[in-house]
Design a protein around this motif. Structure first.
Motif, PDB file in Angstrom:
ATOM      1  N   GLU A 137      -0.451   9.797   3.847  1.00 50.42           N
ATOM      2  CA  GLU A 137       0.582  10.361   2.981  1.00 50.42           C
ATOM      3  C   GLU A 137       0.141  10.410   1.523  1.00 50.42           C
ATOM      4  O   GLU A 137       0.480  11.358   0.803  1.00 50.42           O
ATOM      5  N   TYR A 144      -0.538  18.572  -1.451  1.00 47.29           N
ATOM      6  CA  TYR A 144       0.616  19.472  -1.526  1.00 47.29           C
ATOM      7  C   TYR A 144       0.790  20.007  -2.947  1.00 47.29           C
ATOM      8  O   TYR A 144       0.977  21.207  -3.164  1.00 47.29           O
ATOM      9  N   VAL A 164       3.897  21.882   2.678  1.00 48.91           N
ATOM     10  CA  VAL A 164       4.822  20.742   2.626  1.00 48.91           C
ATOM     11  C   VAL A 164       5.676  20.678   3.888  1.00 48.91           C
ATOM     12  O   VAL A 164       5.828  19.609   4.507  1.00 48.91           O
ATOM     13  N   SER A 168       5.109  17.849   6.665  1.00 51.06           N
ATOM     14  CA  SER A 168       6.178  16.871   6.916  1.00 51.06           C
ATOM     15  C   SER A 168       6.499  16.783   8.401  1.00 51.06           C
ATOM     16  O   SER A 168       6.750  15.693   8.932  1.00 51.06           O
ATOM     17  N   THR A 171       3.789  14.778  10.031  1.00 51.28           N
ATOM     18  CA  THR A 171       3.963  13.362   9.717  1.00 51.28           C
ATOM     19  C   THR A 171       5.052  12.741  10.585  1.00 51.28           C
ATOM     20  O   THR A 171       4.909  11.615  11.073  1.00 51.28           O
TER      21      THR A 171
END
Length: 479
Positions: A137, A144, A164, A168, A171
């Motif tokens: 991250e 990003y 982004v 996300s 992630t």
């Protein structure tokens, strides 16, 4: 944690501490310093990386576990950190002139690159799924922002938004896999996961968790079917950031993949079959779609996808030769890809962007030496001997054949032949077309030095490939 253990942990992570501390100091200086002192931030950033590199090499003499098993400083992490240092410093050198031309030469630009570097370094040393997430991250958030650094460019804003959103999602997938693995094994440490589970067949929930973790990781290397962000992000981001993302974060993701995939827990599952399918699909899509591209950056994006697929084949092979071949591949790819992106960056001058393939028509007639450098990079990307790119692919194929994956090797060779076409097509445009314009490359001493160094590295590794393969084997297995 005892005082002695805390000291050892700090010592093991000293390079990361240096990079983060240096980034914070340069961020403060950039806010309070004069605008005409931005060159200090550039050279300060380079010095921070060099100090971290010195510390990494000094700590490379022994294996240093840290933070109760969540972090380790070993030969494997040292190899990847050296790759990261090269990628970051070369990006700094390429950015000096380009950032001024694009109007993005603020201190935050270089500080974000340093923070992204620290995230990559954590990923290389992480031995726990949670520490992997922290590094992942930290790296991702910085990239990003850097992707959208051309704030006045709609395509840069669009690229950052897509990155982004999709990042996300990946992630979330990764974290869901981590939660499943922890729920079943009771641990997030890579070494402890294998000993926490015994019996055959593998628990279906655990297998699902491993698949989700794999999905979150292959997104970062741009592998099919998680490749959809790569072309738009590579095209929309500043070219220097595109160059950086194509080598640094990709190598960091592969460092994590090698640690996770070589875990016996993963090795005993059927994930290997999935990875082989992903590798072939990634190579096929990257090679065939690149054939019809007219934008140079977009073509290199699909080229990056194809190369990721080829590197994944080394993961499938596994073993000493397979792992070392992937590590060598990433080292070679760093130099040849930064070199070809450097050629694109030097064309950005005034209103001319140099992002179309046709823009390079007849380039050899006015700048023969620069054209020769581009020829070296393109031949290496195509895997033509005696460049380093040929031997990087050769050792991956050798590892596959030795493990009995002959069909995979044949498919890889055929798809490499397809990929060679679009590289040779660019060579033909450079050497066999008449010039369409007057070329005025933005050649500064730093850009010249970067192009010369990457070309020398591409040729040098090609002349002594066995030496660098042995270095990769030693880094992976300590001998």
């Amino acid at each position: 944690m005892t005082d002695a253990a805390l000291f050892q942990s700090i010592l093991a992570s000293l390079p990361e501490i240096v990079v983060v501390t240096g980034a914070c100091i340069l961020l403060i200086f950039g806010q309070f310093g004069r605008k005409d002192q931005e060159h200090f931030v550039v050279w300060g950033s380079i010095n921070v990386v060099l100090i971290a590199a010195f510390g990494t090499l000094m700590l490379a003499s022994e294996v240093r576990p840290a933070y109760t098993g969540m972090f380790i400083a070993d030969h494997f992490s040292v190899f990847f950190k050296v790759v990261f240092y090269f990628a970051t410093v070369l990006t700094f050198l390429l950015s000096r002139k380009y950032a001024d031309v694009e109007g993005i030469g603020s201190s935050e630009y270089y500080v974000l690159l340093l923070f992204a570097l620290s995230g990559m370094m954590i990923m290389a040393s992480a031995t726990d799924l949670l520490s992997i997430y922290v590094g992942l991250e930290l790296m991702a958030l910085c990239t990003y922002v850097l992707t959208g650094f051309l704030r006045q460019e709609p395509r840069s804003n669009e690229a950052a938004l897509k990155y982004v959103i999709l990042g996300s999602v990946s992630t979330g997938i990764f974290l869901y896999g981590v939660s499943l693995v922890y729920g079943i094994t009771g641990t997030t440490q890579l070494g402890a996961m294998a000993t926490a589970v015994t019996g055959d067949p593998l628990d279906p929930g655990l297998l699902l968790g491993v698949v989700f973790v794999v999905a979150g990781l292959v997104f970062k290397v741009g592998a099919v079917p998680f490749h959809m962000w790569v072309p738009d992000v590579y095209e929309g981001a500043p070219t220097t950031i595109t160059a950086f993302m194509s080598v640094g974060p990709k190598a960091a993701a592969f460092a994590v993949i090698l640690r996770v995939f070589l875990n016996p827990l993963v090795a005993n599952s059927n994930v290997w079959i999935i990875i082989a399918v992903i590798a072939v699909a990634t190579m096929a899509l990257g090679s065939f779609v690149a054939l019809v591209q007219e934008n140079f950056k977009r073509l290199l994006a699909y080229s990056s996808i194809a190369h990721a697929g080829f590197a994944i084949l080394g993961v499938v092979a596994g073993g000493v030769d397979g792992i070392a071949s992937v590590m060598l591949y990433l080292l070679v790819y760093t130099f040849m890809n930064l070199g070809i992106f450097g050629a694109v960056i030097m064309m950005r001058n005034g209103d001319f962007s140099g992002e179309l393939i046709e823009d390079y028509a007849g380039f050899s007639k006015s700048h023969p030496m620069l054209a020769l450098l581009m020829l070296i990079y393109l031949f290496s990307l195509a895997g033509i001997p005696p460049t380093a790119g040929f031997f990087a692919k050769f050792y991956v194929l050798v590892a596959l054949v030795e493990r009995g994956f002959v069909i995979l090797s044949v498919i890889a060779v055929l798809l490499s032949a397809v990929a060679a076409y679009f590289y040779i097509r660019i060579v033909m445009v450079i050497y066999m077309r008449e010039p369409m314009r007057q070329f005025n490359p933005a050649l500064t001493p730093l850009v010249r030095a970067t192009l010369a160094f990457t070309a020398a590295a591409t040729i040098g590794i090609g002349l002594f490939p066995a030496l660098f393969l042995r270095l990769a084997q030693y880094a992976a297995f300590g001998g």
